[in-house]
Design a protein around this motif. Sequence first.
Motif, PDB file in Angstrom:
ATOM      1  N   GLU A  32      -5.352  -1.694  -5.723  1.00  0.00           N
ATOM      2  CA  GLU A  32      -5.546  -1.305  -4.333  1.00  0.00           C
ATOM      3  C   GLU A  32      -7.022  -1.210  -3.936  1.00  0.00           C
ATOM      4  O   GLU A  32      -7.363  -0.530  -2.975  1.00  0.00           O
ATOM      5  CB  GLU A  32      -4.854   0.031  -4.058  1.00  0.00           C
TER       6      GLU A  32
ATOM      7  N   SER B 205       2.156  -0.755  -0.594  1.00  0.00           N
ATOM      8  CA  SER B 205       3.494  -1.336  -0.634  1.00  0.00           C
ATOM      9  C   SER B 205       3.976  -1.853   0.716  1.00  0.00           C
ATOM     10  O   SER B 205       4.722  -2.819   0.783  1.00  0.00           O
ATOM     11  CB  SER B 205       4.496  -0.312  -1.183  1.00  0.00           C
TER      12      SER B 205
ATOM     13  N   SER C   1      -0.463  -3.826  -8.496  1.00  0.00           N
ATOM     14  CA  SER C   1      -0.704  -2.494  -7.938  1.00  0.00           C
ATOM     15  C   SER C   1      -2.181  -2.228  -7.644  1.00  0.00           C
ATOM     16  O   SER C   1      -2.540  -1.114  -7.254  1.00  0.00           O
ATOM     17  CB  SER C   1      -0.177  -1.421  -8.896  1.00  0.00           C
TER      18      SER C   1
ATOM     19  N   THR D 102       4.246  -2.396 -14.561  1.00  0.00           N
ATOM     20  CA  THR D 102       3.914  -3.039 -13.289  1.00  0.00           C
ATOM     21  C   THR D 102       2.415  -3.217 -13.138  1.00  0.00           C
ATOM     22  O   THR D 102       1.937  -4.255 -12.651  1.00  0.00           O
ATOM     23  CB  THR D 102       4.461  -2.206 -12.108  1.00  0.00           C
ATOM     24  N   THR D 103       1.654  -2.215 -13.580  1.00  0.00           N
ATOM     25  CA  THR D 103       0.188  -2.306 -13.526  1.00  0.00           C
ATOM     26  C   THR D 103      -0.322  -3.471 -14.348  1.00  0.00           C
ATOM     27  O   THR D 103      -1.325  -4.097 -14.009  1.00  0.00           O
ATOM     28  CB  THR D 103      -0.438  -0.986 -14.029  1.00  0.00           C
TER      29      THR D 103
ATOM     30  N   LEU E 275       1.105   1.285  -6.466  1.00  0.00           N
ATOM     31  CA  LEU E 275       2.574   1.277  -6.477  1.00  0.00           C
ATOM     32  C   LEU E 275       3.131   2.425  -7.311  1.00  0.00           C
ATOM     33  O   LEU E 275       4.253   2.347  -7.827  1.00  0.00           O
ATOM     34  CB  LEU E 275       3.104  -0.061  -7.001  1.00  0.00           C
TER      35      LEU E 275
ATOM     36  N   GLU F 192       5.730   2.120 -14.097  1.00  0.00           N
ATOM     37  CA  GLU F 192       4.447   1.907 -13.423  1.00  0.00           C
ATOM     38  C   GLU F 192       3.432   1.265 -14.360  1.00  0.00           C
ATOM     39  O   GLU F 192       2.645   0.406 -13.950  1.00  0.00           O
ATOM     40  CB  GLU F 192       3.910   3.243 -12.901  1.00  0.00           C
TER      41      GLU F 192
ATOM     42  N   ASN G 297       7.564   5.365  -3.366  1.00  0.00           N
ATOM     43  CA  ASN G 297       7.766   4.113  -2.632  1.00  0.00           C
ATOM     44  C   ASN G 297       9.128   4.030  -1.959  1.00  0.00           C
ATOM     45  O   ASN G 297       9.267   3.375  -0.923  1.00  0.00           O
ATOM     46  CB  ASN G 297       7.543   2.917  -3.564  1.00  0.00           C
TER      47      ASN G 297
END
Length: 482
Positions: free
Chosen positions: A303, A166, A301, A295-296, A316, A292, A340
């Motif tokens: 990484e 983030s 998110s 958002t995924t 995230l 989450e 976060n």
Amino acid sequence: MNPITGLLSSLTGVPESTLRLVLTVILGYPVSTYYKKRFLSQASSSSTVEQRNQYILLSGLVLNFFFNGLSIYHSLLTVGLSWIICFVVGENMGDRKLAAAGVWIFNALYLLLGYYFMQTDDYDITWTMTQCILCLRMMGFAFDYYDGSQPQQTEQKKSAVALPLSFQSDTPLATLPDIQQFVAYSVFPTAFLVGPQFSFSLYSKWIQDDNSGLTIEQKEERDRAQTLYIWRCAILAVIYLGLQQTVGASYSTAYLLTKEYQSLCFIKRVLIFLVAGKFAFNKYIGIWLLTEGATTGFGISFEGNNEEGHASYGGLANALPSQYETATSIDHIIGSFNINTNLWSKYYVFKRLKFLGNKNASQFGTLAFLAIWHGFHPIYFITFLLEFLCVQCELILRKRLLPLVQTYTKKNDLLAHVWKAVAWFTCQATITYCVVGFELLNLGKAWSAYKSVYFFGHILLIIILAANQYLPKPRSAIKKAQ
């Protein structure tokens, strides 16, 4: 009132504001699914990047309107004026420091005025909920914009390692982004309501990434990992929120104020008190996990690959349920809850209070900032003060007890497990004790609840702090002083 959620509320009996919150988060799933199917199959170009950004902008505004209705103008006004301040003061006048200060002051005052006019003695799901998330996003962006004019500071950040997704080393912004991309970032469909917080640089990199250069096998592996992670988040969210609506409803913090609770024996009151605090946390973890998952679905998110070579999408995450449920120290809790926001606070507040010359002072200042950010209720400041004191007491107990206990636990596995169980219970009890007042919100209600258990947590904190002052120092501490 939203007519859709209003109708559902009348049919189910669930508060309309709660339904509006949950449905807004759930709608993020089809929005992210369409984005993946529509845009990630195309090669990246200036036109496709613009189309992606427009989709994020429009879908974010639609979801924001679904939640806020006509009150969406608060979000649009603060985002627009924040960009104008950076453009006029930072770009035209060449003073990024003044621009950053202007954005901070404007957003802080706007949020606090919103609290002043909208705040009641209950948790209100209004436009101030999105505004508090937006406030941090604008403040973080302002610092990134300012940092872009500080080459030495930028180089120092680039040398850092193991930074979170983030807020990585490339957060400083050399140029001011165009307003369309800035607004899209500000109203990101699955992050404008309850987070997560992340930097503009992450958004900019993600919007331009098309996974080009990956083999078919690698794309299939990423799709599989992404789908599994989404399902994991959704299932855990259902479990947490389901427990909250069943068991948690029977042992809510409101129950602590009833005559039935007051009539129980002291031991039962303490146990129910801790259970109520525990479930007060569960609803936050549940809604963050639900967010989450959505958002995924966008892929932002991602990484990289983990140690086993599999794609990882936890960049995230705002809650780590396994770490939270097994935590044996307050540090573990802090690192697994509202992640976060804590990272944002560390990156944009704690580290910038370095001039105070004292880590405890920086930590206290950060907690004071977070208390003000939550609103004017005195219980916010009391709760964050409790958190600060709990951390200090944990450090004291660790220094004084751990050397004594380790002489036995290192020789006996059973004692080691017993000690770990004691540490787990103490940690969980401490956190749940503190959150009860935060959840009740009203100072009078919090006083009544804590009075029912004779303020045992507050008293223990005073005893530990006082004992550390008057009891002899451990031998190891005396040797270090010498």
